[in-house]
Design an enzyme around this catalytic site. Structure first.
Site, PDB file in Angstrom:
ATOM      1  N   TYR A  32       0.864  -1.177   0.000  1.00 59.10           N
ATOM      2  CA  TYR A  32       0.000   0.000   0.000  1.00 59.10           C
ATOM      3  C   TYR A  32       0.908   1.236   0.000  1.00 59.10           C
ATOM      4  O   TYR A  32       0.875   2.082   0.884  1.00 59.10           O
ATOM      5  CB  TYR A  32      -0.977   0.006   1.184  1.00 59.10           C
ATOM      6  N   HIS A  37       7.489   5.499   1.107  1.00 64.27           N
ATOM      7  CA  HIS A  37       8.145   4.264   0.644  1.00 64.27           C
ATOM      8  C   HIS A  37       9.021   4.564  -0.586  1.00 64.27           C
ATOM      9  O   HIS A  37      10.142   4.059  -0.698  1.00 64.27           O
ATOM     10  CB  HIS A  37       7.111   3.216   0.231  1.00 64.27           C
ATOM     11  N   GLN A 160      11.894   0.957  15.528  1.00 62.67           N
ATOM     12  CA  GLN A 160      12.131  -0.187  14.625  1.00 62.67           C
ATOM     13  C   GLN A 160      13.514  -0.070  13.977  1.00 62.67           C
ATOM     14  O   GLN A 160      14.279  -1.044  13.928  1.00 62.67           O
ATOM     15  CB  GLN A 160      11.049  -0.226  13.559  1.00 62.67           C
ATOM     16  N   SER A 193       0.497   3.970   5.462  1.00 60.46           N
ATOM     17  CA  SER A 193      -0.553   3.184   4.805  1.00 60.46           C
ATOM     18  C   SER A 193      -1.832   3.232   5.636  1.00 60.46           C
ATOM     19  O   SER A 193      -2.934   3.186   5.103  1.00 60.46           O
ATOM     20  CB  SER A 193      -0.098   1.737   4.639  1.00 60.46           C
ATOM     21  N   ARG A 194      -1.674   3.327   6.951  1.00 55.07           N
ATOM     22  CA  ARG A 194      -2.846   3.323   7.837  1.00 55.07           C
ATOM     23  C   ARG A 194      -3.657   4.620   7.768  1.00 55.07           C
ATOM     24  O   ARG A 194      -4.769   4.667   8.291  1.00 55.07           O
ATOM     25  CB  ARG A 194      -2.424   3.042   9.278  1.00 55.07           C
TER      26      ARG A 194
HETATM   27  P1  AMP Z   1       5.598  -0.234   6.202  1.00 51.28           P
HETATM   28  O1  AMP Z   1       5.121  -0.584   4.839  1.00 51.28           O
HETATM   29  O2  AMP Z   1       4.673   0.697   6.950  1.00 51.28           O
HETATM   30  O3  AMP Z   1       6.047  -1.418   7.009  1.00 51.28           O
HETATM   31  O4  AMP Z   1       6.901   0.646   5.996  1.00 51.28           O
HETATM   32  C1  AMP Z   1       7.987   0.187   5.227  1.00 51.28           C
HETATM   33  C2  AMP Z   1       9.144   1.126   5.400  1.00 51.28           C
HETATM   34  O5  AMP Z   1       8.749   2.441   4.997  1.00 51.28           O
HETATM   35  C3  AMP Z   1       9.608   1.249   6.860  1.00 51.28           C
HETATM   36  O6  AMP Z   1      11.017   1.291   6.903  1.00 51.28           O
HETATM   37  C4  AMP Z   1       8.991   2.545   7.295  1.00 51.28           C
HETATM   38  O7  AMP Z   1       9.690   3.167   8.349  1.00 51.28           O
HETATM   39  C5  AMP Z   1       9.064   3.357   6.020  1.00 51.28           C
HETATM   40  N1  AMP Z   1       8.095   4.459   6.033  1.00 51.28           N
HETATM   41  C6  AMP Z   1       6.793   4.390   6.392  1.00 51.28           C
HETATM   42  N2  AMP Z   1       6.225   5.600   6.341  1.00 51.28           N
HETATM   43  C7  AMP Z   1       7.193   6.471   5.946  1.00 51.28           C
HETATM   44  C8  AMP Z   1       7.231   7.880   5.703  1.00 51.28           C
HETATM   45  N3  AMP Z   1       6.172   8.651   5.888  1.00 51.28           N
HETATM   46  N4  AMP Z   1       8.399   8.431   5.292  1.00 51.28           N
HETATM   47  C9  AMP Z   1       9.504   7.642   5.108  1.00 51.28           C
HETATM   48  N5  AMP Z   1       9.529   6.313   5.316  1.00 51.28           N
HETATM   49  C10 AMP Z   1       8.397   5.733   5.736  1.00 51.28           C
END
Ligand code: AMP
Length: 287
Positions: A32, A37, A160, A193-194
């Site tokens: 998503y 990302h 994380q 994504s949320r």
């Molecule tokens: P997720 O799909 O939420 O597990 O996120 C995948 C990666 O994208 C993780 O390393 C997150 O920290 C990073 N990420 C999520 N949201 C953001 C954002 N707004 N800006 C930069 N990186 C992000």
């Protein structure tokens, strides 16, 4: 762009690249995809160059969700994700299924996990006790499958990223960990994504998270040092003025050790989590 769902095929390709001296940049995601990302994809490309390969994994990892959490509802749109990856110049999208990632798990025959035992006890780890075990396990597995030279994570998930760095060091993974800045919407809300869950007035109420960060920054600029307990109480009040907002935690800590501080100053790290309706949002900043 190739789409690979078998762990064996992904590992085989990665080994071929390795033998040919091709650098591998890796961005693990749960799909998503949003601009945040894609900024990680650009950071990975920058690191490996044109001759390197960029792999994005899209996998909603069940072991990092508690039974009460939003695993089945987690937003998914693989078709759109693949289009975004193609446009971003990704070489391989790795989309394993649960049976590939956790062989034997459906019949209780999967039994190996990776646990970081210190940094994961507080904040997200205290609120979501099984979460980081799932994250470290899946990232360790992905590192063994994708064999990256460099892997990029977002500052958005500050704790994380700290835990992944620690795991990588402690378990000697030959991977350079890069942490890239948080991308935000125009009103300050961190992309996530949320955010899709934030319908109607909930979307407006969610901006209070960013307001809380600004208030903490201002407090530190104005007074040089502020008592953490007082600032926590003020931020809780501020956040909970919104009718559907409930603070889960706000913490002030040393960004290296994640140890809480009693006095908040310039350079202190702040992290907070709140619910807006049923949606749990997190954010963080260096003050
Ligand atoms: P997720 O799909 O939420 O597990 O996120 C995948 C990666 O994208 C993780 O390393 C997150 O920290 C990073 N990420 C999520 N949201 C953001 C954002 N707004 N800006 C930069 N990186 C992000």
């Amino acid at each position: 762009m190739r789409i690979i769902s078998s762990t064996a095929a992904m590992q085989k390709l990665a080994l071929q690249w390795k033998r040919a001296g091709v650098k591998i940049g890796f961005v693990p995601t749960m799909g998503y995809l949003h601009a945040g990302h894609l900024s990680l994809v650009r950071a990975a490309r920058k690191r490996v160059g044109k001759s390197g390969k960029v792999v994005v994994s899209i996998y909603v990892n069940p072991t990092q969700f508690a039974p009460t959490e939003d695993l089945s509802k987690y937003p998914r749109d693989l078709k759109r994700d693949l289009k975004l990856c193609r446009e971003a110049g990704v070489d391989v999208v790795f989309t394993p299924g649960d049976a590939e990632m956790y062989p034997g798990k459906a019949d209780g025959n999967y039994s190996t996990y990776v646990v970081e035992e210190n940094l994961g006890r507080v904040m997200e780890g205290a609120s979501r006790p099984t979460h980081f075990r799932g994250v470290t396990t899946v990232v360790a597995k992905l590192f063994n499958i994708v064999l990256p030279d460099v892997s990029v994570f977002g500052q958005k998930d500050f704790q994380q990223a700290a835990i992944i760095r620690r795991m990588t060091r402690d378990l000697n993974f030959p991977v350079k960990i890069i942490v890239a800045p948080t991308l935000r919407e125009r009103d300050g809300l961190a992309m996530s994504s949320r955010n899709k869950y934030l319908t109607g007035d909930l979307r407006r109420q969610a901006t209070v998270l960013w307001c809380a960060i600004q208030v903490a920054k201002f407090a530190v600029q104005k007074s040089k040092s502020v008592t953490a307990a007082d600032l926590k109480a003020d931020l809780k009040k501020l956040i909970e003025i919104e009718p559907d907002a409930k603070l889960d935690y706000v913490e002030f800590f040393n960004p290296e050790t994640l140890q809480r501080v009693a006095q908040v100053k310039r350079g202190t790290q702040m992290a907070l989590a709140m619910f807006v309706g049923k949606t749990r949002l997190i954010d963080n900043a260096r003050l």
